[in-house]
Write a protein that holds these residues in place. Structure first.
Motif, PDB file in Angstrom:
ATOM      1  N   ILE A  46       0.813  -1.222   0.000  1.00  0.00           N
ATOM      2  CA  ILE A  46       0.000   0.000   0.000  1.00  0.00           C
ATOM      3  C   ILE A  46       0.847   1.273   0.000  1.00  0.00           C
ATOM      4  CG2 ILE A  46      -1.929  -1.112   1.198  1.00  0.00           C
ATOM      5  CD1 ILE A  46      -1.078   0.287   3.769  1.00  0.00           C
ATOM      6  N   THR A  47       0.253   2.326  -0.510  1.00  0.00           N
ATOM      7  CA  THR A  47       0.714   3.685  -0.286  1.00  0.00           C
ATOM      8  C   THR A  47      -0.463   4.429   0.316  1.00  0.00           C
ATOM      9  OG1 THR A  47       0.104   4.418  -2.499  1.00  0.00           O
ATOM     10  CG2 THR A  47       2.356   3.679  -2.201  1.00  0.00           C
ATOM     11  N   THR A  48      -0.161   5.375   1.180  1.00  0.00           N
ATOM     12  CA  THR A  48      -1.225   6.110   1.871  1.00  0.00           C
ATOM     13  C   THR A  48      -0.981   7.611   1.800  1.00  0.00           C
ATOM     14  OG1 THR A  48      -0.142   6.175   4.037  1.00  0.00           O
ATOM     15  CG2 THR A  48      -1.448   4.189   3.525  1.00  0.00           C
ATOM     16  N   SER A  49      -1.923   8.346   2.328  1.00  0.00           N
ATOM     17  CA  SER A  49      -1.813   9.808   2.346  1.00  0.00           C
ATOM     18  C   SER A  49      -0.954  10.333   3.492  1.00  0.00           C
ATOM     19  CB  SER A  49      -3.216  10.430   2.428  1.00  0.00           C
ATOM     20  OG  SER A  49      -3.878  10.000   3.605  1.00  0.00           O
ATOM     21  N   ASP A  50      -0.511   9.471   4.425  1.00  0.00           N
ATOM     22  CA  ASP A  50       0.276   9.922   5.577  1.00  0.00           C
ATOM     23  C   ASP A  50       1.206   8.800   6.038  1.00  0.00           C
ATOM     24  OD1 ASP A  50       1.237  10.660   8.135  1.00  0.00           O
ATOM     25  OD2 ASP A  50      -0.570  11.827   8.554  1.00  0.00           O
ATOM     26  N   ASP A  51       2.463   8.871   5.620  1.00  0.00           N
ATOM     27  CA  ASP A  51       3.430   7.820   5.943  1.00  0.00           C
ATOM     28  C   ASP A  51       3.677   7.676   7.440  1.00  0.00           C
ATOM     29  OD1 ASP A  51       3.744   7.420   3.201  1.00  0.00           O
ATOM     30  OD2 ASP A  51       5.580   8.614   3.093  1.00  0.00           O
ATOM     31  N   ASP A  52       3.878   8.795   8.136  1.00  0.00           N
ATOM     32  CA  ASP A  52       4.188   8.729   9.573  1.00  0.00           C
ATOM     33  C   ASP A  52       3.049   8.096  10.364  1.00  0.00           C
ATOM     34  OD1 ASP A  52       6.704   9.887   9.216  1.00  0.00           O
ATOM     35  OD2 ASP A  52       5.927  11.918   9.501  1.00  0.00           O
ATOM     36  N   ALA A  53       1.827   8.520  10.096  1.00  0.00           N
ATOM     37  CA  ALA A  53       0.679   7.949  10.809  1.00  0.00           C
ATOM     38  C   ALA A  53       0.479   6.480  10.436  1.00  0.00           C
ATOM     39  CB  ALA A  53      -0.574   8.761  10.517  1.00  0.00           C
TER      40      ALA A  53
END
Length: 136
Positions: A46-53
């Motif tokens: 997956i890729t997401t809108s917020d890597d840190d979270a």
């Protein structure tokens, strides 16, 4: 630049939904996803809108994962095309953690890969054939 996460899951009903709901609860959008299951194990790429979270959530859920920059490679669309690319990575000591086919054009297939050593992957696949890509 967005990171790619390859997340180990149990291969049972609801595991991917549980991960997706945990991301949703924090307001994180899944931008790209691929998933597979075999035997007792599954994986989501997956890729997401917020890597840190996303990292925080994965740690909180206890999921093992690897992450890397999304690398776009162009592979010959013929028998053995993917084998040639993955052989080159293996010969350079690069572990392929995940891959998604993202495009097709005459004679070529575009793939995004996640590897354990991005610099070695660039060298193994000759820099003109590979690029870092931002995932929107």
């Amino acid at each position: 630049m967005a990171r790619q996460f390859v997340v180990q899951l149990e291969n049972k009903p609801g595991e991917l939904a549980h991960l997706a709901r945990a991301l949703e609860a924090r307001g994180i959008n899944i931008k790209h996803i691929g998933a597979v299951g075999a035997g007792d194990l599954g994986a989501a790429f997956i890729t997401t809108s917020d890597d840190d979270a996303t990292r925080e959530i994965l740690h909180g859920l206890g999921h093992s994962y690897v992450e890397g920059a999304p690398l776009l490679i162009e592979v010959d669309d013929r028998p053995g095309g993917i084998a040639d690319a993955t052989d080159a990575l293996a010969a350079a000591g690069v572990n392929l953690c995940g891959t998604l086919m993202v495009g097709h054009k005459p004679g070529k297939v575009d793939m995004i890969i996640c590897v354990d050593d991005e610099a070695k992957a660039h060298a193994a696949l000759h820099d003109e054939e590979i690029e870092n890509v931002g995932v929107n």
